[in-house]
Every structure is written in C-alpha cells, then in structure tokens.
Design a protein around this motif. Structure first.
Motif, PDB file in Angstrom:
ATOM      1  N   ILE A   1       3.134   6.000  12.168  1.00  0.00           N
ATOM      2  CA  ILE A   1       3.732   4.764  11.654  1.00  0.00           C
ATOM      3  C   ILE A   1       3.505   3.622  12.633  1.00  0.00           C
ATOM      4  O   ILE A   1       3.124   2.517  12.241  1.00  0.00           O
ATOM      5  CB  ILE A   1       5.235   4.963  11.366  1.00  0.00           C
TER       6      ILE A   1
ATOM      7  N   THR B   1       8.569  -8.224   2.418  1.00  0.00           N
ATOM      8  CA  THR B   1       7.379  -9.013   2.725  1.00  0.00           C
ATOM      9  C   THR B   1       7.635 -10.505   2.534  1.00  0.00           C
ATOM     10  O   THR B   1       6.943 -11.329   3.123  1.00  0.00           O
ATOM     11  CB  THR B   1       6.170  -8.597   1.860  1.00  0.00           C
TER      12      THR B   1
ATOM     13  N   GLU C   1       1.271   0.172  11.847  1.00  0.00           N
ATOM     14  CA  GLU C   1       1.927  -1.135  11.833  1.00  0.00           C
ATOM     15  C   GLU C   1       1.364  -2.116  12.850  1.00  0.00           C
ATOM     16  O   GLU C   1       1.854  -3.239  12.955  1.00  0.00           O
ATOM     17  CB  GLU C   1       3.432  -0.959  12.034  1.00  0.00           C
ATOM     18  N   ARG C   2       0.347  -1.722  13.585  1.00  0.00           N
ATOM     19  CA  ARG C   2      -0.249  -2.638  14.563  1.00  0.00           C
ATOM     20  C   ARG C   2      -0.820  -3.861  13.841  1.00  0.00           C
ATOM     21  O   ARG C   2      -1.515  -3.720  12.833  1.00  0.00           O
ATOM     22  CB  ARG C   2      -1.361  -1.932  15.339  1.00  0.00           C
TER      23      ARG C   2
ATOM     24  N   ARG D   1      -4.321  -5.389   7.635  1.00  0.00           N
ATOM     25  CA  ARG D   1      -3.228  -6.324   7.916  1.00  0.00           C
ATOM     26  C   ARG D   1      -3.768  -7.743   8.119  1.00  0.00           C
ATOM     27  O   ARG D   1      -3.169  -8.715   7.671  1.00  0.00           O
ATOM     28  CB  ARG D   1      -2.428  -5.883   9.133  1.00  0.00           C
TER      29      ARG D   1
END
Length: 122
Positions: free
Chosen positions: A16, A85, A20-21, A27
């Motif tokens: 996780i 978000t 999430e970086r 991203r």
C-alpha cells in the motif's frame, strides 16, 4: 509497524505504501487529467457531482452489504476513497473509520487469543 503483525499484514502494508507514492506514473497522469478538468468551470462542477454520486452510491451500497456475508466494508471504504478524491470531509471520515476498524480487529484478536488460551472453542 508492530512486531506482532503477521508477515502477510506487513507485506500488504508495504504494498500500500509503495502504491501510494506520488511519483508513480498513473498518479502523475491522474493529477494532470484532474488539472485539465479544473481549468473548465462547468466540467469541474459536473466532475464533482459525478464523484459525489458514484462515491455516495458505493458507500450506501456498502453499508447495505455490511450485515451480509461479503465485501460490505470493502465497498464502504471504496466509496469513501472515491468521495475522498474531491471532498476533505470524506478523507477524514475514512481515516477515522479505518482507525476504529483497526481497534476492533486488535480487540478481536486479543479476545480470540484469550479464549484459545482458556480452552473455549466456539
């Protein structure tokens, strides 16, 4: 991270963190797309309404599924993630709910360990 965590739990948490970086290609792409949407006022309003409807439907649907066997809580967290978000309040609720759920699972594991030590099988 606690030493009492199972290896699978440590591996999942590490996955996780890696996912999430902020420098991940997907991203970066999503940030660029969102910035493009933000440049158009009407498109941004429609986007936020769409996020609210989708996230709200997932969250409510997940809450309906909670008492049933299956992924009820997973769907609730997914709905809150979608809402998060765009809406800060949803991120706060998701964090609070995650902490409560982690407390519950820690209590549940301690309870099961005590019952197993006492020889109570159910």
């Amino acid at each position: 991270m606690s030493d009492t965590q199972a290896p699978l739990e440590r591996e999942i948490r590490a996955d996780i963190v890696r996912a999430e970086r902020p420098d991940r290609p997907l991203r970066r792409l999503l940030r660029r797309l969102r910035a493009g949407v933000a440049r158009h006022r009407a498109l941004e309003a429609a986007y936020r309404v769409g996020v609210a409807l989708l996230g709200g439907a997932l969250t409510v649907g997940g809450l309906v599924l909670v008492p049933l066997p299956g992924p009820g809580w997973l769907v609730v967290f997914l709905g809150l993630a979608v809402l998060g978000t765009e809406f800060h309040w949803a991120r706060r609720i998701a964090g609070w709910l995650r902490r409560r759920l982690e407390s519950f699972w820690a209590w549940w594991k301690r309870r099961r360990a005590r019952r197993a030590a006492a020889g109570v099988h159910r």
